[in-house]
Design an enzyme around this catalytic site. Structure first.
Site, PDB file in Angstrom:
ATOM      1  CG  ASN A  82     -22.250  -8.306   2.398  1.00  0.00           C
ATOM      2  OD1 ASN A  82     -22.171  -9.201   3.262  1.00  0.00           O
ATOM      3  ND2 ASN A  82     -22.900  -7.978   1.633  1.00  0.00           N
ATOM      4  CG  HIS A 112       4.921   0.002   3.592  1.00  0.00           C
ATOM      5  ND1 HIS A 112       5.286  -0.292   5.121  1.00  0.00           N
ATOM      6  CD2 HIS A 112       4.056  -0.951   3.468  1.00  0.00           C
ATOM      7  CE1 HIS A 112       4.254  -1.000   5.673  1.00  0.00           C
ATOM      8  NE2 HIS A 112       3.469  -1.379   4.556  1.00  0.00           N
ATOM      9  N   GLY A 139     -17.952  -5.715  -5.223  1.00  0.00           N
ATOM     10  CA  GLY A 139     -17.067  -6.632  -4.294  1.00  0.00           C
ATOM     11  C   GLY A 139     -15.822  -6.745  -4.703  1.00  0.00           C
ATOM     12  CB  THR A 162      -4.578   4.121  -8.282  1.00  0.00           C
ATOM     13  OG1 THR A 162      -5.083   4.621  -9.572  1.00  0.00           O
ATOM     14  CG2 THR A 162      -4.411   2.751  -8.363  1.00  0.00           C
TER      15      THR A 162
END
Length: 187
Positions: A82, A112, A139, A162
Site C-alpha cells: 500500500n 551503520h 500500517g 527487531t
C-alpha cells in the site's frame, strides 16, 4: 567484488562508489515518475517493472513508494504494497506470495557501524529482510535489518520488529514480541 556485491553480501560497502551512485540515480529517476502515478495510469506497470525487475504481474505497489535501488526487492505473486512504504534495499528484501503490506511500512536493510569514527566514513553494512507468504504487515510497522518473518504471520500496526518472528505468529509492540500463535492450517 564491487561495492554493490559487498552490499548484497553483508560486507562493509562504500555507498559513494560509482556503481552504487548510478544505482541510486537510476532508482530515484524512476521513483520521481512513479510518485506522480496511480495504479490506473497507462505507464504504471512499465515504470514499476523497470523499478523492480522481475515483479510478478499479480503484484501491486501503490505510489508513493520509496526505495534505494529497486533491484534488491524480490516480491512473490499477489503481493500488495500500500501507499507510503519505504524499502531500503541495500541487501535484498524478499516478500512471499499473498503477503499484504499496509500503508507507511518501513523495511530497512542498511546498518551503520557502531563505532562513531567508522560512521564518519561513507560506508555501511546491509542485512537482508525476508517476509514469508500469506503475511499481513500492519500500517506503520518498521522491520529492521536482518529480520526474518515466517509464513502466515501478522505484525501489528506500529510495531518495530527487531528480531525474527516464527511462522504462524501474531507479533506486536516496540519491540515487537510474539503475543500468540495463530490457529492456521497450511493448505
Amino acid at each position: 567484488m564491487n561495492e554493490i556485491e559487498k552490499m548484497r553480501n553483508g560486507l562493509l560497502a562504500d555507498f559513494t562508489a560509482p556503481e552504487v551512485q548510478e544505482s541510486f540515480r537510476h532508482c530515484k529517476t524512476l521513483l520521481a515518475r512513479f510518485r506522480t502515478m496511480s495504479t490506473y495510469d497507462a505507464d504504471y506497470r512499465s515504470v514499476l517493472e523497470q523499478l523492480i525487475p522481475g515483479i510478478p504481474s499479480t503484484t501491486v505497489v501503490v505510489p508513493p513508494f520509496h526505495c534505494d535501488h529497486g533491484h534488491g526487492i524480490r516480491l512473490g505473486e499477489h503481493v500488495y504494497i500500500n501507499a507510503g512504504c519505504t524499502f531500503l534495499d541495500g541487501a535484498c528484501i524478499t516478500i512471499g506470495d499473498y503477503t499484504l503490506i499496509a500503508p507507511n511500512v518501513q523495511i530497512y536493510t542498511p546498518h551503520h557501524p557502531l563505532d562513531y569514527r567508522e560512521r564518519r566514513e561513507s560506508k555501511e553494512y546491509s542485512y537482508p529482510v525476508t517476509i514469508g507468504k500469506d503475511c499481513w504487515i500492519g500500517g506503520g510497522a518498521i522491520i529492521l535489518p536482518g529480520v526474518t518473518i515466517g509464513d502466515r504471520c501478522i505484525i501489528g500496526a506500529g510495531s518495530v520488529v527487531t528480531r525474527d518472528v516464527p511462522s504462524d505468529s501474531l507479533a506486536v509492540g516496540n519491540p515487537a514480541v510474539v503475543k500468540r500463535k495463530l490457529n492456521t492450517q497450511e493448505e
